[in-house]
Design a protein around this motif. Structure first.
Motif, mmCIF file in Angstrom:
data_model
loop_
_atom_site.group_PDB
_atom_site.id
_atom_site.type_symbol
_atom_site.label_atom_id
_atom_site.label_comp_id
_atom_site.label_asym_id
_atom_site.label_seq_id
_atom_site.Cartn_x
_atom_site.Cartn_y
_atom_site.Cartn_z
ATOM 1 N N LEU A 61 0.822 -1.219 0.000
ATOM 2 C CA LEU A 61 0.000 0.000 0.000
ATOM 3 C C LEU A 61 0.851 1.262 0.000
ATOM 4 C CD1 LEU A 61 -3.016 -0.029 -0.327
ATOM 5 C CD2 LEU A 61 -3.072 1.289 1.767
ATOM 6 N N ASP A 62 1.982 1.191 0.651
ATOM 7 C CA ASP A 62 2.879 2.346 0.658
ATOM 8 C C ASP A 62 3.237 2.717 -0.790
ATOM 9 O OD1 ASP A 62 4.696 4.315 1.309
ATOM 10 O OD2 ASP A 62 6.297 2.936 1.852
ATOM 11 N N VAL A 63 3.697 1.728 -1.524
ATOM 12 C CA VAL A 63 4.124 2.035 -2.893
ATOM 13 C C VAL A 63 2.911 2.295 -3.792
ATOM 14 C CG1 VAL A 63 5.632 1.345 -4.771
ATOM 15 C CG2 VAL A 63 6.151 0.675 -2.457
ATOM 16 N N ALA A 64 1.790 1.636 -3.521
ATOM 17 C CA ALA A 64 0.587 1.896 -4.336
ATOM 18 C C ALA A 64 0.188 3.365 -4.212
ATOM 19 C CB ALA A 64 -0.562 1.004 -3.889
ATOM 20 N N LEU A 65 0.208 3.888 -2.998
ATOM 21 C CA LEU A 65 -0.191 5.290 -2.809
ATOM 22 C C LEU A 65 0.825 6.230 -3.458
ATOM 23 C CD1 LEU A 65 -1.572 5.171 0.862
ATOM 24 C CD2 LEU A 65 -2.882 5.281 -1.247
ATOM 25 N N LYS A 66 2.096 5.828 -3.444
ATOM 26 C CA LYS A 66 3.110 6.644 -4.141
ATOM 27 C C LYS A 66 2.838 6.614 -5.647
ATOM 28 C CE LYS A 66 7.051 6.452 -0.971
ATOM 29 N NZ LYS A 66 6.422 5.901 0.231
ATOM 30 N N ALA A 67 2.541 5.434 -6.166
ATOM 31 C CA ALA A 67 2.287 5.320 -7.612
ATOM 32 C C ALA A 67 1.049 6.107 -8.023
ATOM 33 C CB ALA A 67 2.128 3.854 -7.993
ATOM 34 N N LEU A 68 0.081 6.238 -7.107
ATOM 35 C CA LEU A 68 -1.143 6.986 -7.420
ATOM 36 C C LEU A 68 -0.971 8.481 -7.110
ATOM 37 C CD1 LEU A 68 -3.859 4.540 -5.972
ATOM 38 C CD2 LEU A 68 -3.206 4.795 -8.348
ATOM 39 N N ASP A 69 0.251 8.871 -6.743
ATOM 40 C CA ASP A 69 0.556 10.290 -6.531
ATOM 41 C C ASP A 69 -0.203 10.911 -5.372
ATOM 42 O OD1 ASP A 69 2.514 11.514 -7.906
ATOM 43 O OD2 ASP A 69 1.362 11.603 -9.771
ATOM 44 N N ILE A 84 -4.553 -1.146 12.071
ATOM 45 C CA ILE A 84 -3.980 0.210 11.943
ATOM 46 C C ILE A 84 -3.174 0.422 10.658
ATOM 47 C CG2 ILE A 84 -1.828 -0.235 13.227
ATOM 48 C CD1 ILE A 84 -2.632 2.585 14.639
ATOM 49 N N ALA A 85 -2.656 -0.655 10.071
ATOM 50 C CA ALA A 85 -1.832 -0.514 8.855
ATOM 51 C C ALA A 85 -2.572 0.229 7.750
ATOM 52 C CB ALA A 85 -1.403 -1.899 8.362
ATOM 53 N N THR A 86 -3.903 0.058 7.686
ATOM 54 C CA THR A 86 -4.679 0.701 6.610
ATOM 55 C C THR A 86 -4.499 2.215 6.660
ATOM 56 O OG1 THR A 86 -6.313 -1.031 7.084
ATOM 57 C CG2 THR A 86 -6.941 0.634 5.480
ATOM 58 N N ALA A 87 -4.533 2.774 7.868
ATOM 59 C CA ALA A 87 -4.381 4.228 8.004
ATOM 60 C C ALA A 87 -2.914 4.640 7.909
ATOM 61 C CB ALA A 87 -4.960 4.673 9.349
ATOM 62 N N ASN A 88 -2.040 3.828 8.500
ATOM 63 C CA ASN A 88 -0.623 4.211 8.514
ATOM 64 C C ASN A 88 -0.046 4.372 7.112
ATOM 65 O OD1 ASN A 88 -0.699 4.145 11.256
ATOM 66 N ND2 ASN A 88 0.535 2.306 11.512
ATOM 67 N N ALA A 89 -0.514 3.543 6.182
ATOM 68 C CA ALA A 89 0.012 3.631 4.812
ATOM 69 C C ALA A 89 -0.221 5.024 4.232
ATOM 70 C CB ALA A 89 -0.641 2.562 3.935
ATOM 71 N N VAL A 90 -1.320 5.645 4.647
ATOM 72 C CA VAL A 90 -1.627 7.010 4.184
ATOM 73 C C VAL A 90 -0.648 7.991 4.833
ATOM 74 C CG1 VAL A 90 -3.401 8.814 4.151
ATOM 75 C CG2 VAL A 90 -4.061 6.395 3.891
ATOM 76 N N ARG A 91 -0.358 7.771 6.118
ATOM 77 C CA ARG A 91 0.561 8.662 6.847
ATOM 78 C C ARG A 91 1.995 8.576 6.302
ATOM 79 N NH1 ARG A 91 -0.214 12.750 8.226
ATOM 80 N NH2 ARG A 91 1.297 12.819 9.924
ATOM 81 N N PHE A 92 2.360 7.412 5.728
ATOM 82 C CA PHE A 92 3.715 7.318 5.142
ATOM 83 C C PHE A 92 3.901 8.367 4.043
ATOM 84 C CE2 PHE A 92 3.626 2.463 6.078
ATOM 85 C CZ PHE A 92 3.921 2.707 7.404
ATOM 86 N N GLN A 93 2.786 8.810 3.431
ATOM 87 C CA GLN A 93 2.875 9.858 2.379
ATOM 88 C C GLN A 93 2.704 11.242 3.017
ATOM 89 O OE1 GLN A 93 3.587 7.871 -0.058
ATOM 90 N NE2 GLN A 93 2.669 6.166 1.092
ATOM 91 N N TRP A 94 2.558 11.309 4.343
ATOM 92 C CA TRP A 94 2.262 12.545 5.090
ATOM 93 C C TRP A 94 0.915 13.124 4.686
ATOM 94 C CZ3 TRP A 94 5.110 12.498 9.154
ATOM 95 C CH2 TRP A 94 6.413 11.994 9.070
ATOM 96 N N ALA A 95 0.071 12.327 4.064
ATOM 97 C CA ALA A 95 -1.269 12.802 3.679
ATOM 98 C C ALA A 95 -2.191 12.711 4.899
ATOM 99 C CB ALA A 95 -1.818 11.954 2.537
ATOM 100 N N LYS A 96 -3.374 13.355 4.789
ATOM 101 C CA LYS A 96 -4.289 13.379 5.930
ATOM 102 C C LYS A 96 -5.254 12.188 5.868
ATOM 103 C CE LYS A 96 -7.128 16.444 8.666
ATOM 104 N NZ LYS A 96 -7.662 17.767 8.897
ATOM 105 N N VAL A 97 -5.298 11.437 6.956
ATOM 106 C CA VAL A 97 -6.249 10.319 7.040
ATOM 107 C C VAL A 97 -7.586 10.894 7.493
ATOM 108 C CG1 VAL A 97 -6.789 8.127 8.164
ATOM 109 C CG2 VAL A 97 -4.396 8.769 7.784
#
Ligand SMILES: Cc1ncc(COP(=O)(O)O)c(C=O)c1O
Length: 370
Positions: A61-69, A84-97
Motif C-alpha cells: 500500500l505504501d508504494v501503491a499510494l506513491k504510484a497513485l501520486d 492500523i496498517a490501513t491508516a498508517n500507509a496514508v501517513r507514510f505519504q504525510w497525507a491526511k487520514v
C-alpha cells in the motif's frame, strides 16, 4: 478441551517445497515469482489487472499510494474500524487520514459514510473488506469514485477469494492490496501483493519497489527494496492451490456457529447472504449492550474452559495514541467505538474440528444462560 485461537494451515507439502528451494540454491528466482503473480491475477481479476508481489501488505500500500501520486495536501478516506496498517500507509505519504465510520451490523464502510466525510481535498478512498466480508456497496463506491475522480483502493488483507454478486473483491477499481501474513486466509509468513488496474500505475510501481531501477544499476527515481524471495513463493504456491478449500472450511465452521447460536438473543451473529461469499478471516460476534452479562465476562469464562477468544479491535484507530497525538477529536466515529466495546472473535481457522466448534458454541450458550 484446550483449543487454540489459531493454527496455521502449514503441512508437509509446504515444508517440502521450502526444503526444495533451499537445496536448489535459487533463493531469489524472479521467474517463479512472476508465475505466481499471474496465477493470482487470473484468480482475482481474470487477468485484467497488473500484479506485483512484495514483502508485505504495508509495503504494497505504501508504494501503491506513491504510484497513485498521493501527496501531503491530499486527504484519503479510511474506515475507522480496521487494523492500523490501513491508516498508517496514508501517513507514510504525510497525507491526511480522514476516518469514516462503519456499519454497526456488518462492521464495514459504506457509501453513505464516505459521502459524510468527503471534501474538495479528498483524493482517494481505501475500503477494507473486514473479517473476510465484502463491503456491501463496493460496486456503488467504485462508481462514485470514478464519477468524482477519486482513486479507489481495496484492502483485501483479510478477504482472499471473497465475492459479491459473483465478482471477487480486489477487482473493483484502481488498485487492491493483499496480505499473506502468517495468520491470513492464505499464509506465507510475510508477503503481500498489489494489483493495479492501469498499466501506467503498475509501471511507476515497478520502478519504486526495486530501488528505482529502470535498467541494471540505472536508478531513475527514489526507490525501496520491497522484493520477495523464492522461499515464500514456494509456500505461496501450495497455499494458493488450497485457498478455496481452506476458505470453505472457515465458511462451514461459521455456518455451524450460526446454526447453534441462532437463538441467543443477546448475541449479534455475522450474517451469511446468498449473493456474498464471506470468507470468515474472523468470526466476529457482538454482545448487545445492556445484556445481563458483558462481553468481557463472557470472554473470561470461555477462557476458563480452555476457549481463547480475541478482540478485533479493542480501540478504533482514531483513538490510538498516535492518531490522538495528531489532530483527531475523541469519538468522531461512534459506531466504531461501539464495536470496539462490544465485539469479540471466536476461533475459526480451517483446521478447527466440528466437535471443537460445537464445544465452543455450547459452552458459550451455557455461560449466557447460567
Ligand atoms: C485489514 C488489514 N490491513 C492491512 C494489514 C497489514 O498487512 P501486513 O501485515 O501484510 O503488512 C492487515 C494485517 O493484519 C490487515 O488485517
Amino acid at each position: 478441551m484446550n483449543i487454540a485461537f489459531f493454527k496455521p494451515s502449514i503441512w508437509e507439502e509446504e515444508i517440502k517445497a521450502v526444503n526444495q528451494v533451499l537445496s536448489s540454491g535459487m533463493i531469489v528466482e524472479w521467474e517463479e515469482v512472476k508465475k505466481l503473480e499471474n496465477n493470482f491475477n487470473n484468480y482475482i481479476t481474470n487477468w485484467s489487472y497488473h500484479p506485483i508481489a512484495v514483502n508485505s501488505w504495508t509495503a504494497a500500500l505504501d508504494v501503491a499510494l506513491k504510484a497513485l501520486d498521493i501527496w501531503p495536501a491530499d486527504e484519503v478516506i479510511v474506515p475507522d474500524f480496521t487494523f492500523i496498517a490501513t491508516a498508517n500507509a496514508v501517513r507514510f505519504q504525510w497525507a491526511k487520514v480522514i476516518f469514516a465510520d462503519v456499519s454497526k451490523s456488518d462492521y464495514n464502510i459504506s457509501l453513505e459514510e464516505i459521502k459524510k466525510v468527503i471534501t474538495p481535498n479528498t483524493k482517494a478512498i481505501v475500503v477494507v473488506h473486514l473479517f473476510g466480508n465484502p463491503v456491501r456497496d463496493i460496486a456503488q463506491i467504485a462508481d462514485f469514485a470514478q464519477k468524482n475522480n477519486l482513486y479507489l483502493i481495496e484492502d483485501v488483507a483479510q478477504a482472499h477469494g471473497a465475492q459479491i454478486n459473483w465478482k471477487k473483491v480486489g477487482s473493483f477499481w484502481d488498485a487492491s492490496a493483499f496480505s499473506f501474513y502468517a495468520t491470513k486466509n492464505m499464509a506465507t509468513g510475510e508477503w503481500g501483493m498489489v494489483l493495479f488496474k492501469a498499466k501506467k500505475h503498475y509501471e511507476r510501481w515497478k520502478l519504486i519497489y526495486n530501488h528505482g531501477q529502470s535498467q541494471k544499476y540505472l536508478h531513475t527515481t527514489l526507490g525501496h527494496n520491497f522484493r520477495m524471495t523464492n522461499i515464500q513463493a514456494a509456500i505461496w504456491n501450495i497455499q494458493f492451490s488450497k485457498l478455496d478449500k481452506l476458505n470453505n472450511q472457515r465458511i462451514q465452521n461459521a455456518k455451524l456457529y450460526n446454526q447453534i447460536l441462532s437463538h441467543q438473543d443477546i448475541l449479534q451473529l455475522p450474517t451469511i447472504n446468498e449473493d456474498v461469499v464471506h470468507v470468515f478471516h474472523q468470526y466476529a460476534l457482538l454482545v448487545k449492550p445492556g445484556s445481563h452479562i458483558s462481553r468481557d465476562e463472557i470472554r473470561e469464562q470461555l477462557q476458563q474452559k480452555g476457549i481463547p477468544t480475541a478482540i478485533h479491535y479493542p480501540l478504533p484507530i482514531h483513538k490510538q495514541p498516535y492518531y490522538q497525538s495528531l489532530w483527531y477529536e475523541e469519538d468522531i466515529c461512534p459506531n466504531s467505538s461501539y464495536l470496539a466495546q462490544n465485539i469479540f472473535s471466536l476461533p475459526i481457522y480451517p483446521g478447527l474440528k466440528k466437535e471443537e466448534v460445537e464445544y465452543i458454541a455450547h459452552n458459550l450458550i451455557d455461560i449466557i444462560n447460567s
